[in-house]
Design a protein around this motif. Structure first.
Motif, PDB file in Angstrom:
ATOM      1  N   PHE A  43       0.942  -1.162  -0.076  1.00 23.24           N
ATOM      2  CA  PHE A  43       0.163   0.178   0.006  1.00 23.24           C
ATOM      3  C   PHE A  43       0.850   1.119  -0.109  1.00 23.24           C
ATOM      4  N   VAL A  44       1.848   1.248   0.838  1.00 23.99           N
ATOM      5  CA  VAL A  44       2.693   2.494   0.648  1.00 23.99           C
ATOM      6  C   VAL A  44       3.505   2.532  -0.611  1.00 23.99           C
ATOM      7  N   MET A  45       3.899   1.487  -1.323  1.00 22.75           N
ATOM      8  CA  MET A  45       4.492   1.701  -2.739  1.00 22.75           C
ATOM      9  C   MET A  45       3.585   2.131  -3.932  1.00 22.75           C
ATOM     10  N   LEU A  46       2.092   1.478  -3.640  1.00 21.69           N
ATOM     11  CA  LEU A  46       1.026   1.919  -4.636  1.00 21.69           C
ATOM     12  C   LEU A  46       0.842   3.481  -4.493  1.00 21.69           C
ATOM     13  N   SER A  47       0.831   3.983  -3.079  1.00 20.35           N
ATOM     14  CA  SER A  47       0.518   5.301  -2.864  1.00 20.35           C
ATOM     15  C   SER A  47       1.651   6.157  -3.498  1.00 20.35           C
ATOM     16  N   GLN A  48       2.959   5.668  -3.462  1.00 23.27           N
ATOM     17  CA  GLN A  48       4.157   6.401  -3.897  1.00 23.27           C
ATOM     18  C   GLN A  48       3.946   6.484  -5.605  1.00 23.27           C
ATOM     19  N   ALA A  49       3.480   5.310  -5.979  1.00 23.05           N
ATOM     20  CA  ALA A  49       3.548   5.435  -7.616  1.00 23.05           C
ATOM     21  C   ALA A  49       2.320   6.351  -8.005  1.00 23.05           C
ATOM     22  N   LEU A  50       1.077   6.689  -7.336  1.00 22.34           N
ATOM     23  CA  LEU A  50       0.213   7.437  -7.484  1.00 22.34           C
ATOM     24  C   LEU A  50       0.761   8.910  -7.352  1.00 22.34           C
ATOM     25  N   ARG A  52       3.735   9.885  -7.819  1.00 24.57           N
ATOM     26  CA  ARG A  52       4.337  10.112  -8.824  1.00 24.57           C
ATOM     27  C   ARG A  52       3.828  10.163 -10.237  1.00 24.57           C
ATOM     28  N   GLY A  53       2.436  10.126 -10.343  1.00 22.68           N
ATOM     29  CA  GLY A  53       1.947  10.683 -11.703  1.00 22.68           C
ATOM     30  C   GLY A  53       1.188   9.551 -12.129  1.00 22.68           C
ATOM     31  N   LEU A  54       1.099   8.362 -11.642  1.00 22.76           N
ATOM     32  CA  LEU A  54       0.344   7.312 -12.204  1.00 22.76           C
ATOM     33  C   LEU A  54      -1.275   7.638 -11.974  1.00 22.76           C
ATOM     34  N   GLY A  55      -2.086   7.389 -13.093  1.00 20.82           N
ATOM     35  CA  GLY A  55      -3.675   7.362 -12.656  1.00 20.82           C
ATOM     36  C   GLY A  55      -4.130   6.282 -11.847  1.00 20.82           C
ATOM     37  N   VAL A  56      -5.027   6.527 -10.919  1.00 24.72           N
ATOM     38  CA  VAL A  56      -5.423   5.492 -10.476  1.00 24.72           C
ATOM     39  C   VAL A  56      -5.903   4.367 -10.786  1.00 24.72           C
ATOM     40  N   SER A  57      -6.635   4.715 -12.047  1.00 20.72           N
ATOM     41  CA  SER A  57      -7.178   3.477 -12.780  1.00 20.72           C
ATOM     42  C   SER A  57      -6.136   2.688 -13.186  1.00 20.72           C
TER      43      SER A  57
END
Length: 109
Positions: A43-50, A52-57
């Motif tokens: 979850f921490v890494m997913l939040s960091q990906a978001l 840094r600009g990745l769209g949530v979908s």
């Protein structure tokens, strides 16, 4: 860099999910710790990906589709679970759905 965080999130989630099976209802300490740490890292890494600009979908779709496919393959390859043709088809459809989300976003309405 966002995709690196997403990849770590996927690997962590898969590790946690496989460990959930191996924890035998949280009765084994080692796998139980891996479950908790793996999901927290995911979850921490997913939040960091978001961040840094990745769209949530795209991020969540990729995360979940890769997780489904990898866990199914690990289950079949190492945990003695069976994988039928219909299940393989379902995995292909899930991955295809994520690709459709991304292609649809690139081409607009």
């Amino acid at each position: 860099m966002a995709y690196v965080f997403l990849a770590v999130a996927i690997v962590s989630e898969v590790l946690a999910t496989v460990s959930l099976k191996l924890s035998e209802g949280f009765s084994r300490l080692g796998p139980s710790v891996l479950v908790c740490v793996g999901y927290a890292v995911a979850f921490v890494m997913l939040s960091q990906a978001l961040v840094r600009g990745l769209g949530v979908s795209l991020a969540y779709g990729t995360w979940s589709a890769a997780g489904v496919a990898l866990v199914a393959l690990i289950g079949a390859g190492f945990l003695g679970e069976r994988l039928s043709g219909i299940q393989i088809g379902g995995i292909v459809l899930v991955i295809g759905g994520v690709l459709a989300l991304e292609l649809g976003a690139e081409h607009g309405p």
